[in-house]
Structures are given as structure tokens and as C-alpha cells.
Scaffold this active site. Structure first.
Site, short mmCIF file in Angstrom:
data_model
loop_
_atom_site.label_atom_id
_atom_site.label_comp_id
_atom_site.label_asym_id
_atom_site.label_seq_id
_atom_site.Cartn_x
_atom_site.Cartn_y
_atom_site.Cartn_z
N SER A 135 -7.90 -5.43 4.65
CA SER A 135 -8.40 -5.13 3.31
C SER A 135 -8.80 -6.35 2.49
O SER A 135 -8.43 -6.47 1.32
CB SER A 135 -7.36 -4.29 2.54
OG SER A 135 -7.17 -3.05 3.17
N GLU A 142 1.16 -13.71 12.06
CA GLU A 142 1.72 -12.53 12.72
C GLU A 142 1.65 -11.35 11.76
O GLU A 142 1.89 -11.51 10.55
CB GLU A 142 3.17 -12.78 13.14
CG GLU A 142 3.33 -13.88 14.18
CD GLU A 142 2.69 -13.52 15.51
OE1 GLU A 142 2.79 -12.35 15.92
OE2 GLU A 142 2.09 -14.41 16.13
N THR A 202 -10.26 -7.13 -6.15
CA THR A 202 -11.50 -7.03 -6.92
C THR A 202 -12.10 -5.63 -6.76
O THR A 202 -12.73 -5.11 -7.68
CB THR A 202 -12.52 -8.09 -6.47
OG1 THR A 202 -12.70 -8.01 -5.04
CG2 THR A 202 -12.04 -9.49 -6.81
N TRP A 229 -11.14 -2.77 -9.29
CA TRP A 229 -11.82 -2.59 -10.58
C TRP A 229 -12.71 -1.35 -10.55
O TRP A 229 -13.09 -0.83 -11.61
CB TRP A 229 -12.67 -3.81 -10.91
CG TRP A 229 -11.88 -5.04 -11.27
CD1 TRP A 229 -11.80 -6.20 -10.56
CD2 TRP A 229 -11.06 -5.25 -12.43
NE1 TRP A 229 -10.98 -7.11 -11.19
CE2 TRP A 229 -10.52 -6.56 -12.34
CE3 TRP A 229 -10.74 -4.46 -13.54
CZ2 TRP A 229 -9.67 -7.08 -13.32
CZ3 TRP A 229 -9.89 -4.98 -14.52
CH2 TRP A 229 -9.37 -6.27 -14.40
N ARG A 289 -11.86 1.57 -9.43
CA ARG A 289 -11.07 2.80 -9.57
C ARG A 289 -11.31 3.41 -10.96
O ARG A 289 -11.86 2.75 -11.85
CB ARG A 289 -9.59 2.50 -9.37
CG ARG A 289 -9.23 2.16 -7.93
CD ARG A 289 -7.73 2.06 -7.73
NE ARG A 289 -7.39 1.82 -6.33
CZ ARG A 289 -6.15 1.83 -5.86
NH1 ARG A 289 -5.12 2.06 -6.67
NH2 ARG A 289 -5.92 1.61 -4.58
N LEU A 327 11.84 -19.99 -4.62
CA LEU A 327 10.72 -19.18 -4.13
C LEU A 327 9.54 -19.26 -5.09
O LEU A 327 9.72 -19.20 -6.31
CB LEU A 327 11.18 -17.72 -3.99
CG LEU A 327 10.09 -16.67 -3.72
CD1 LEU A 327 9.56 -16.81 -2.30
CD2 LEU A 327 10.62 -15.26 -3.96
N ASN A 387 1.39 3.40 -2.93
CA ASN A 387 1.94 3.88 -4.20
C ASN A 387 1.36 5.24 -4.59
O ASN A 387 2.11 6.16 -4.97
CB ASN A 387 1.64 2.88 -5.33
CG ASN A 387 2.45 1.62 -5.23
OD1 ASN A 387 3.45 1.56 -4.54
ND2 ASN A 387 2.02 0.57 -5.92
N HIS A 431 2.88 3.70 -8.96
CA HIS A 431 2.79 2.29 -9.33
C HIS A 431 4.06 1.84 -10.07
O HIS A 431 4.56 0.73 -9.85
CB HIS A 431 1.56 2.05 -10.20
CG HIS A 431 0.27 2.35 -9.52
ND1 HIS A 431 -0.03 1.86 -8.26
CD2 HIS A 431 -0.81 3.10 -9.90
CE1 HIS A 431 -1.24 2.28 -7.90
NE2 HIS A 431 -1.73 3.03 -8.88
N ASP A 442 0.83 -1.20 0.00
CA ASP A 442 0.00 0.00 0.00
C ASP A 442 0.87 1.26 0.00
O ASP A 442 1.98 1.26 0.54
CB ASP A 442 -0.91 -0.01 1.24
CG ASP A 442 -2.09 0.92 1.08
OD1 ASP A 442 -2.38 1.34 -0.06
OD2 ASP A 442 -2.74 1.24 2.09
#
Length: 248
Positions: free
Chosen positions: A197, A208, A67, A70, A72, A132, A23, A38, A21
């Protein structure tokens, strides 16, 4: 025990999830268009992915596009979709080089066709990697995921393939988008907001949580390691008492 910046490298979280969060606020604070934030945030994704891979994290799940996103402004959504897919394509050779497998969770059917096809190719190109696993939560929300799981279980019950009385927590977990991975050990949220969120709500029951005021474009490898060190300093009780944990 081996150490790196106060991290016990023998106790690295198997799965770290991040709500990336800040950007837009990062860009606005600099008098820039939100899209600039972004673009800068993509650079942070690369840095943190490389650091997670180097430390031996098994799964890194990034909340990339919800979801709700979308809703925005269309121009921002279009720019985000283009940026996400272009960045993935650009980074795929390095993902392969670093043995990182790319996958995605979410309602990918809502993505523009060309973007979904390009994403699928990148996932296929990295499918043989064994290090990873980088999980992009794209067009994702936990309530969507849980609703889809309920629908699948209901259909299986109607078809006689699932006994309703046999449904337990594992059954639900097995029907979630994250069925092939462990629940997150650590959830990190940048940008300072104290909420989850609609992200991995079922999976983070005993995760945690670390919240930093740092906006995602400014989030560094050093702060990432600090969050892991903080995680390692905590006692995870899973509903037990501290004494029970010590004696187990």
C-alpha cells in the site's frame, strides 16, 4: 541470551513498521460506524507502542494516514484528523514518562493548520526523549516521498551542490523522509491484505514481512511478540545464499 515468550531480547528489530489496517472492517462487523474502529485503534497504538518501548525497539513507524486517505469521505477525514491529533495530545505526557520521542513523516503541509500546530508542539515536547522513536506516517505515501527526494536532488544538481554522477543508493536514502533512521527490519500488516500500500517502498527492499488477518483494534501485545519471534526465526540473506550467510 535472555528470553521473553520465545523472543531473544538481544536481537530485537531496530526498526519495526506497521500498516495498521482493519479499523473500518472491525467496526462494520459490529454494526458500528467506521469512526468507532478508529477510536478503538488508538487504544491498540498505545498498547503496541508501550510494548515496543519495553522490548527495546529503536524505531516504530505507524502508517497512520496515507495521501490516498485524503480521498475518503470528508466527514471521515475530518473525524480522523481530530482523533489523531487529540490522541497524540492526550498521550504526550505518557510518551515523555516512557522516554518515547514522537516524530512524523509525510506531506504535513496538507494537514489543517490547527492540527499541524498541535502535532508540532507534541513533537517538540518529546524531543529530549532518548528511548523509542515513534514515527507517525501522516499524509504519507512512498511515491510522494520518492518524488520529493528526486526534486530535491534535481535542485541540488542545478545549483551545483550535487554531482549527478555521484548519486548512489546512499544519496537517495539521505534525501528520503527517513534519512535519520535505519531501514525497517520487520514490516507488519494487520487486516489480512497482501500488499504494501505505497508504504516505505524504497526502505523495505530487504525487510521481513508479516501479515496477520487480525484487524488492528484486536491486535495484541502477544501477537506483536509472536511476529517478532517469527522474524527472529528467519534467515535474512540480503541476496546471498544461505551458506554464505552462515559462513559470514
Amino acid at each position: 541470551m535472555t528470553q521473553h515468550d520465545n523472543i531473544d531480547t538481544t536481537r530485537i528489530p531496530a526498526h519495526i513498521a506497521i500498516i495498521m489496517d482493519g479499523n473500518g472492517r472491525w467496526a462494520q462487523a459490529r454494526g458500528l460506524d467506521r469512526s468507532a474502529g478508529h477510536v478503538e485503534g488508538v487504544k491498540t497504538v498505545r498498547r503496541i507502542t508501550e510494548e515496543a518501548s519495553r522490548l527495546g525497539v529503536g524505531f516504530l513507524t505507524l502508517y497512520t494516514f496515507s495521501t490516498e486517505n485524503w480521498n475518503r469521505p470528508k466527514e471521515e477525514v475530518d473525524a480522523l484528523m481530530t482523533l489523531i491529533v487529540s490522541a497524540i495530545e492526550r498521550e504526550t505526557p505518557d510518551l515523555i514518562k516512557n522516554n518515547v520521542r514522537l516524530t512524523a513523516i509525510g506531506d504535513l503541509s496538507r494537514m489543517p493548520g490547527h492540527a499541524a500546530e498541535r502535532l508540532a508542539k507534541c513533537m517538540d515536547d518529546t524531543s529530549a526523549c532518548t528511548g523509542l522513536t515513534l514515527v507517525l506516517a501522516l499524509s504519507y505515501s512512498a511515491r510522494w516521498e520518492i518524488t520529493e527526494a528526486a526534486r530535491r536532488m534535481a535542485r541540488e544538481c542545478l545549483e551545483g551542490r550535487l554531482d549527478p554522477d555521484s548519486i548512489d543508493e546512499k544519496t537517495i536514502s539521505d534525501h528520503l523522509a527517513t534519512a535519520a533512521m535505519p531501514d525497517p527490519d520487520l514490516l507488519i500488516r494487520t487486516g489480512g491484505d497482501m500488499r504494501v500500500s505505497n508504504f516505505l517502498l524504497y526502505q523495505i527492499a530487504y525487510t521481513e514481512i508479516a501479515v496477520t488477518p487480525t484487524f488492528w483494534p484486536d491486535y495484541s501485545e502477544e501477537e506483536f511478540r509472536q511476529n517478532i519471534a517469527q522474524f527472529q526465526s528467519r534467515q535474512r540473506r540480503f541476496g546471498l545464499t544461505g551458506e554464505q550467510v552462515k559462513n559470514s
